[in-house]
Design a protein around this motif. Structure first.
Motif, short mmCIF file in Angstrom:
data_model
loop_
_atom_site.label_atom_id
_atom_site.label_comp_id
_atom_site.label_asym_id
_atom_site.label_seq_id
_atom_site.Cartn_x
_atom_site.Cartn_y
_atom_site.Cartn_z
N TYR A 1 13.09 7.98 -3.18
CA TYR A 1 13.83 7.79 -1.93
C TYR A 1 15.25 7.46 -2.36
O TYR A 1 15.49 6.36 -2.87
N ARG B 1 15.90 5.48 -5.53
CA ARG B 1 14.74 4.64 -5.84
C ARG B 1 13.52 5.47 -6.23
O ARG B 1 12.98 6.21 -5.40
N ILE C 1 9.86 6.44 -6.76
CA ILE C 1 8.59 6.01 -6.15
C ILE C 1 7.40 6.56 -6.95
O ILE C 1 6.51 5.81 -7.34
N ARG D 1 -1.37 -1.20 -5.18
CA ARG D 1 -0.87 -2.37 -4.47
C ARG D 1 0.08 -1.92 -3.35
O ARG D 1 0.54 -0.78 -3.34
N ASN D 2 0.40 -2.84 -2.43
CA ASN D 2 1.37 -2.52 -1.38
C ASN D 2 2.64 -1.98 -2.00
O ASN D 2 3.13 -2.53 -2.99
N GLY D 3 3.18 -0.92 -1.42
CA GLY D 3 4.45 -0.37 -1.89
C GLY D 3 4.33 0.50 -3.13
O GLY D 3 5.34 0.93 -3.69
N SER D 4 3.09 0.80 -3.56
CA SER D 4 2.94 1.60 -4.79
C SER D 4 3.19 3.09 -4.56
O SER D 4 3.34 3.84 -5.52
N GLY D 5 3.19 3.52 -3.30
CA GLY D 5 3.53 4.92 -3.03
C GLY D 5 2.37 5.75 -2.46
O GLY D 5 2.45 6.98 -2.43
N LYS D 6 1.32 5.09 -1.96
CA LYS D 6 0.15 5.82 -1.45
C LYS D 6 0.52 6.67 -0.22
O LYS D 6 0.21 7.85 -0.15
N THR D 7 1.21 6.03 0.74
CA THR D 7 1.59 6.76 1.96
C THR D 7 2.59 7.86 1.62
O THR D 7 2.52 8.97 2.16
N THR D 8 3.50 7.56 0.71
CA THR D 8 4.48 8.57 0.29
C THR D 8 3.76 9.78 -0.29
O THR D 8 4.09 10.93 0.02
#
Ligand code: ADP
Length: 257
Positions: A12, A15, A17, A36-43
């Motif tokens: 992004y 940054r 990801i 973990r949260n913010g690791s990029g799963k949704t991305t």
């Protein structure tokens, strides 16, 4: 239907990801993505859907680059199932499932008999035909999640991406949604889901991927995680992982020590 991800990276802006992500999933696979949260799963899910473009690498479905597909072609092969809590409108269950037909219709077309039949078929597959006339706001969270899965089935895509499908569901609805996903997998769908639950990944998935520090740190079968070290290092907790015979089948369970 075969999904192949070849060496993709994504930032992004400046940054970083995801970096050098490669894996494949085919008919009958159910791949859990842990991280973990913010690791990029949704991305990663958004990249698979073509909503985001990788900076490098390729995503192929049955050997075709998704970049070369129209939105309509992509929607005919891959469907996104959001969390049930993200439904903000109050259409009937049938109308919500009919929205899955939209990519198959022309801009000003209304759904026809064939579309209604496809939507009803999806409701039957998920055994929720009795909810057809109810408002999606007046059913349980678990039922709502099944409606969203039915919407994806009426889209006729064979690859289903579920983003934390059981978050905000009670235990029995969590089981219902995961067992439904397993049933679709057995019917030959390719299922990819992100989850915060190692239990779910070990119990329901055929394959597990862990994303950490931008990379895939593990990709393999749930049984390969049995010694606990990889999950303990991911969650920074001592865990007890065992294979048990439930009487119906073998399941892998995970509890904190
Ligand atoms: P996860 O689903 O594993 O929690 P995400 O894929 O949502 O992770 O997010 C990965 C990282 O990217 C997070 O640090 C998040 O803050 C950041 N991020 C997510 N969406 C955007 C965006 N649209 N613009 C910039 N950064 C984003």
């Amino acid at each position: 239907m075969n999904l192949e991800v070849k060496d993709i990276s994504f930032c992004y802006g400046e940054r970083k990801i995801l970096e050098d992500i490669s894996f494949s999933a085919s008919s009958g696979n159910m791949l859990a993505i842990l991280g973990r949260n913010g690791s990029g799963k949704t991305t990663l899910l958004r990249l698979l859907l073509g909503f985001l473009k990788p900076d490098k690498g390729q995503i192929l479905i049955d050997s075709r680059n998704i970049d070369e597909m129209t939105n309509r072609e992509r929607a005919s092969v891959i469907a996104y199932i959001p969390q049930s809590s993200q439904l903000v409108y109050s259409h009937s269950v049938l109308d919500t499932v009919l929205m899955g037909r939209a990519p198959a219709l022309s801009l000003f077309d209304k759904p026809g008999k064939k579309d209604i039949e496809k939507a009803r078929e999806a409701l039957r597959t998920l055994r929720i035909s009795h909810l057809e006339t109810r408002s999606v706001n007046a059913i349980s969270g678990g039922e709502r999640q099944l409606v969203l899965i039915a919407r994806a089935l009426s889209q006729e895509a064979r690859i289903l991406l579920l983003d934390e499908p059981t978050s905000s569901l009670d235990y029995s609805n969590q089981l219902l949604v995961m067992e439904t996903a397993e049933e679709l997998r057995r019917k030959g769908y390719t299922i990819i889901f992100s989850t915060h639950s190692p239990e779910q990944a070990l119990m329901n998935a055929t394959d597990v991927m862990i994303i950490s520090s931008h990379h895939i740190s593990f990709l393999g079968k749930p049984i390969e995680l049995i010694d606990g070290r990889i999950l303990e290092s991911l969650y920074q907790r001592k865990l007890c992982i065992r294979e048990i015979d439930t009487g119906e089948n073998q399941r892998i369970i995970c509890v904190p020590k």
